[in-house]
Write a protein that holds these residues in place. Sequence first.
Motif, PDB file in Angstrom:
ATOM      1  N   ASP A  16     -46.249  56.191  48.415  1.00 50.21           N
ATOM      2  CA  ASP A  16     -45.539  54.922  48.205  1.00 50.21           C
ATOM      3  C   ASP A  16     -44.088  55.066  48.668  1.00 50.21           C
ATOM      4  N   PRO A  17     -43.817  54.819  49.958  1.00 49.85           N
ATOM      5  CA  PRO A  17     -42.464  55.005  50.492  1.00 49.85           C
ATOM      6  C   PRO A  17     -41.388  54.214  49.762  1.00 49.85           C
ATOM      7  N   GLY A  18     -41.664  52.976  49.400  1.00 49.89           N
ATOM      8  CA  GLY A  18     -40.664  52.157  48.723  1.00 49.89           C
ATOM      9  C   GLY A  18     -40.272  52.722  47.376  1.00 49.89           C
ATOM     10  N   PHE A  23     -36.324  55.814  44.048  1.00 48.04           N
ATOM     11  CA  PHE A  23     -35.980  56.945  43.178  1.00 48.04           C
ATOM     12  C   PHE A  23     -34.755  57.675  43.735  1.00 48.04           C
ATOM     13  N   TYR A  24     -34.795  58.066  45.011  1.00 51.70           N
ATOM     14  CA  TYR A  24     -33.685  58.793  45.606  1.00 51.70           C
ATOM     15  C   TYR A  24     -32.448  57.910  45.805  1.00 51.70           C
ATOM     16  N   ARG A  25     -32.620  56.618  46.008  1.00 54.20           N
ATOM     17  CA  ARG A  25     -31.470  55.715  46.131  1.00 54.20           C
ATOM     18  C   ARG A  25     -30.676  55.695  44.833  1.00 54.20           C
ATOM     19  N   GLN A  26     -31.381  55.624  43.720  1.00 52.52           N
ATOM     20  CA  GLN A  26     -30.715  55.550  42.421  1.00 52.52           C
ATOM     21  C   GLN A  26     -29.911  56.804  42.113  1.00 52.52           C
ATOM     22  N   VAL A  27     -30.391  57.958  42.542  1.00 49.84           N
ATOM     23  CA  VAL A  27     -29.696  59.191  42.172  1.00 49.84           C
ATOM     24  C   VAL A  27     -28.693  59.668  43.210  1.00 49.84           C
ATOM     25  N   THR A  28     -28.797  59.196  44.450  1.00 47.88           N
ATOM     26  CA  THR A  28     -27.849  59.641  45.475  1.00 47.88           C
ATOM     27  C   THR A  28     -26.810  58.578  45.808  1.00 47.88           C
ATOM     28  N   GLY A  29     -27.092  57.320  45.489  1.00 52.55           N
ATOM     29  CA  GLY A  29     -26.189  56.245  45.859  1.00 52.55           C
ATOM     30  C   GLY A  29     -26.314  55.843  47.324  1.00 52.55           C
ATOM     31  N   ALA A  30     -27.297  56.394  48.031  1.00 51.01           N
ATOM     32  CA  ALA A  30     -27.505  56.051  49.441  1.00 51.01           C
ATOM     33  C   ALA A  30     -27.955  54.598  49.554  1.00 51.01           C
ATOM     34  N   LEU A  32     -30.276  51.550  51.148  1.00 49.35           N
ATOM     35  CA  LEU A  32     -31.600  51.320  51.707  1.00 49.35           C
ATOM     36  C   LEU A  32     -31.458  50.838  53.149  1.00 49.35           C
ATOM     37  N   HIS A  33     -32.193  51.443  54.038  1.00 48.61           N
ATOM     38  CA  HIS A  33     -32.154  51.035  55.442  1.00 48.61           C
ATOM     39  C   HIS A  33     -32.765  49.642  55.555  1.00 48.61           C
ATOM     40  N   PRO A  34     -32.126  48.728  56.290  1.00 49.20           N
ATOM     41  CA  PRO A  34     -32.605  47.340  56.343  1.00 49.20           C
ATOM     42  C   PRO A  34     -33.979  47.160  57.000  1.00 49.20           C
ATOM     43  N   GLN A  35     -34.460  48.120  57.752  1.00 50.43           N
ATOM     44  CA  GLN A  35     -35.765  47.980  58.398  1.00 50.43           C
ATOM     45  C   GLN A  35     -36.871  48.707  57.639  1.00 50.43           C
ATOM     46  N   SER A  36     -36.651  49.002  56.367  1.00 47.35           N
ATOM     47  CA  SER A  36     -37.688  49.629  55.553  1.00 47.35           C
ATOM     48  C   SER A  36     -38.844  48.654  55.369  1.00 47.35           C
ATOM     49  N   HIS A  37     -40.057  49.180  55.272  1.00 44.28           N
ATOM     50  CA  HIS A  37     -41.247  48.351  55.091  1.00 44.28           C
ATOM     51  C   HIS A  37     -42.298  49.141  54.311  1.00 44.28           C
ATOM     52  N   ASN A  38     -43.498  48.614  54.186  1.00 45.43           N
ATOM     53  CA  ASN A  38     -44.531  49.231  53.348  1.00 45.43           C
ATOM     54  C   ASN A  38     -44.909  50.651  53.746  1.00 45.43           C
ATOM     55  N   ASP A  39     -44.910  50.953  55.041  1.00 48.70           N
ATOM     56  CA  ASP A  39     -45.355  52.268  55.496  1.00 48.70           C
ATOM     57  C   ASP A  39     -44.223  53.257  55.721  1.00 48.70           C
ATOM     58  N   PHE A  40     -42.992  52.778  55.707  1.00 51.41           N
ATOM     59  CA  PHE A  40     -41.848  53.655  55.939  1.00 51.41           C
ATOM     60  C   PHE A  40     -40.606  53.036  55.311  1.00 51.41           C
ATOM     61  N   ALA A  41     -39.927  53.812  54.493  1.00 50.28           N
ATOM     62  CA  ALA A  41     -38.672  53.361  53.898  1.00 50.28           C
ATOM     63  C   ALA A  41     -37.620  54.416  54.191  1.00 50.28           C
ATOM     64  N   GLY A  42     -36.392  53.972  54.319  1.00 45.60           N
ATOM     65  CA  GLY A  42     -35.337  54.919  54.634  1.00 45.60           C
ATOM     66  C   GLY A  42     -34.074  54.667  53.856  1.00 45.60           C
TER      67      GLY A  42
END
Length: 122
Positions: A16-18, A23-30, A32-42
């Motif tokens: 589950d990429p999203g 999870f990592y966004r909340q702890v790193t403060g990074a 979310l890449h605007p082109q994230s989707h169901n199969d790939f999130a960044g």
Amino acid sequence: MTAHLKLVAITPDCEDPGALAEFYRQVTGAELHPQSHNDFAGLIGVGGLFMGFQRVDRYRRPQWPDQTVPQQIHLDFEVEDLDQMEAILLRLGATSPEHQPAGERARVLVDPAGHPFCLTLD
């Protein structure tokens, strides 16, 4: 002249990429890449390091420290307070395996997709 590599991205497999990106966004403060989707999130981190999360069919969660299903990737994060950050990460969905090989210098946790990662004192 010596050739050097510049690390620009880390991309673990997951189911589950999203959810893993969140999870990592909340702890790193990074961000979310605007082109994230169901199969790939960044995530776009400080200094431009990109952390991607790619969906893999029939994903098998790592079994750390048992290597029946290898850990696949291992991340390390510096923190100021091990206890405080561990508590935050556990509330966000990380788990703490019984096996802790580094004693009081570091903590091993496991992210929601099963990847082990370490917290170390900075």
